[in-house]
Design a protein around this motif. Structure first.
Motif, mmCIF file in Angstrom:
data_model
loop_
_atom_site.group_PDB
_atom_site.id
_atom_site.type_symbol
_atom_site.label_atom_id
_atom_site.label_comp_id
_atom_site.label_asym_id
_atom_site.label_seq_id
_atom_site.Cartn_x
_atom_site.Cartn_y
_atom_site.Cartn_z
ATOM 1 N N LEU A 172 -8.535 45.309 2.817
ATOM 2 C CA LEU A 172 -7.846 46.515 2.865
ATOM 3 C C LEU A 172 -6.927 46.654 3.716
ATOM 4 N N LYS A 173 -6.731 46.173 4.691
ATOM 5 C CA LYS A 173 -5.603 45.912 5.596
ATOM 6 C C LYS A 173 -4.447 45.362 4.541
ATOM 7 N N ALA A 174 -4.715 44.289 4.207
ATOM 8 C CA ALA A 174 -3.828 43.518 3.354
ATOM 9 C C ALA A 174 -3.193 44.246 2.312
ATOM 10 N N HIS A 175 -4.058 44.945 1.569
ATOM 11 C CA HIS A 175 -3.546 45.867 0.170
ATOM 12 C C HIS A 175 -2.447 46.637 0.937
ATOM 13 N N LYS A 176 -3.059 47.265 1.960
ATOM 14 C CA LYS A 176 -2.047 48.516 2.689
ATOM 15 C C LYS A 176 -0.852 47.977 2.995
ATOM 16 N N LEU A 177 -0.668 46.628 3.586
ATOM 17 C CA LEU A 177 0.485 46.017 3.975
ATOM 18 C C LEU A 177 1.184 45.464 2.902
ATOM 19 N N LEU A 178 0.667 44.898 1.898
ATOM 20 C CA LEU A 178 1.465 44.642 0.802
ATOM 21 C C LEU A 178 2.115 45.581 -0.124
ATOM 22 N N ARG A 179 1.517 46.838 -0.213
ATOM 23 C CA ARG A 179 2.100 47.763 -0.725
ATOM 24 C C ARG A 179 3.237 48.246 0.069
ATOM 25 N N LYS A 180 3.151 48.395 1.474
ATOM 26 C CA LYS A 180 4.361 48.920 1.994
ATOM 27 C C LYS A 180 5.469 47.815 1.886
ATOM 28 N N MET A 181 5.120 46.499 1.868
ATOM 29 C CA MET A 181 6.312 45.524 1.716
ATOM 30 C C MET A 181 6.789 45.774 0.340
ATOM 31 N N LEU A 182 5.898 45.653 -0.887
ATOM 32 C CA LEU A 182 6.460 45.893 -1.820
ATOM 33 C C LEU A 182 7.487 47.234 -2.010
ATOM 34 N N GLN A 183 6.978 48.223 -1.286
ATOM 35 C CA GLN A 183 7.827 49.402 -1.523
ATOM 36 C C GLN A 183 9.103 49.129 -0.732
ATOM 37 N N SER A 184 9.041 48.525 0.186
ATOM 38 C CA SER A 184 10.468 48.324 0.954
ATOM 39 C C SER A 184 11.521 47.610 0.032
ATOM 40 N N GLU A 185 10.883 46.941 -1.000
ATOM 41 C CA GLU A 185 11.632 46.003 -1.886
ATOM 42 C C GLU A 185 12.313 46.822 -3.038
ATOM 43 N N ALA A 186 11.325 47.943 -3.407
ATOM 44 C CA ALA A 186 11.662 48.904 -4.292
ATOM 45 C C ALA A 186 12.799 49.726 -3.785
ATOM 46 N N TYR A 187 12.832 50.214 -2.500
ATOM 47 C CA TYR A 187 13.831 50.923 -1.816
ATOM 48 C C TYR A 187 15.149 50.428 -2.004
ATOM 49 N N LYS A 188 15.216 49.284 -1.956
ATOM 50 C CA LYS A 188 16.574 48.534 -2.060
ATOM 51 C C LYS A 188 17.480 48.757 -3.088
ATOM 52 N N GLU A 189 16.632 49.214 -4.329
ATOM 53 C CA GLU A 189 17.103 49.744 -5.505
ATOM 54 C C GLU A 189 17.115 51.276 -5.589
ATOM 55 N N GLY A 190 16.767 51.955 -4.678
ATOM 56 C CA GLY A 190 16.718 53.459 -4.495
ATOM 57 C C GLY A 190 15.305 54.014 -5.193
#
Length: 152
Positions: free
Chosen positions: A21-39
């Protein structure tokens, strides 16, 4: 990776389910940060991926895929449309339907984000050193979901 208030030792003694569960939450956060780079948000990227893979989708298709409300999807569609990443068209057989398609620009942006996702995930798998183990755990989770829900 320990987060605020947690130590690596605490995580190492945690139950496996807590770690997942912790890994899922962190994975989602890190993927989100990659998406943010494109707005974009993680869900924006998921919408683009779905529309590209299907060729065209409806608001209902997207809402079901993302497990969000139709009003949320309408907001996302307006944003992505204003960015030139998707276009909306009326259905040829049912004019009441609005079909969403990815533009060439949308495909380019999606490609950039997915390359970042891929590099990030490959780095994690390389740390594990056993891609087959990762595949087995992931497929086991998917199979359990399908058994419990019939895939819905």
């Amino acid at each position: 990776m320990a987060t605020r208030g947690e130590t690596v030792e605490n995580l190492e003694t945690a139950e496996v389910w807590e770690l997942l569960l912790k890994a899922h939450k962190l994975l989602r956060k890190m993927l989100q940060s990659e998406a943010y780079k494109e707005g974009l948000t993680f869900n924006d990227v998921s919408l683009l991926y779905l529309a590209k893979s299907k060729g065209e989708v409806t608001v209902t298709d997207i809402a079901n895929y993302l497990d969000v409300s139709k009003s949320t999807v309408v907001e996302m569609v307006e944003k992505l449309s204003s960015m030139g990443l998707i276009v909306k068209e009326k259905g040829s057989t049912d004019r009441r339907l609005t079909l969403i398609k990815v533009t060439e620009k949308g495909e380019e942006v999606l490609g950039k984000v997915r390359e970042r996702y891929k590099a990030f995930i490959e780095k994690i798998i390389a740390r594990i050193g056993d891609e087959d183990c990762v595949r087995k755990v992931t497929l086991s989770i998917i199979r359990e979901f399908i058994e419990r829900t019939g895939g819905k």
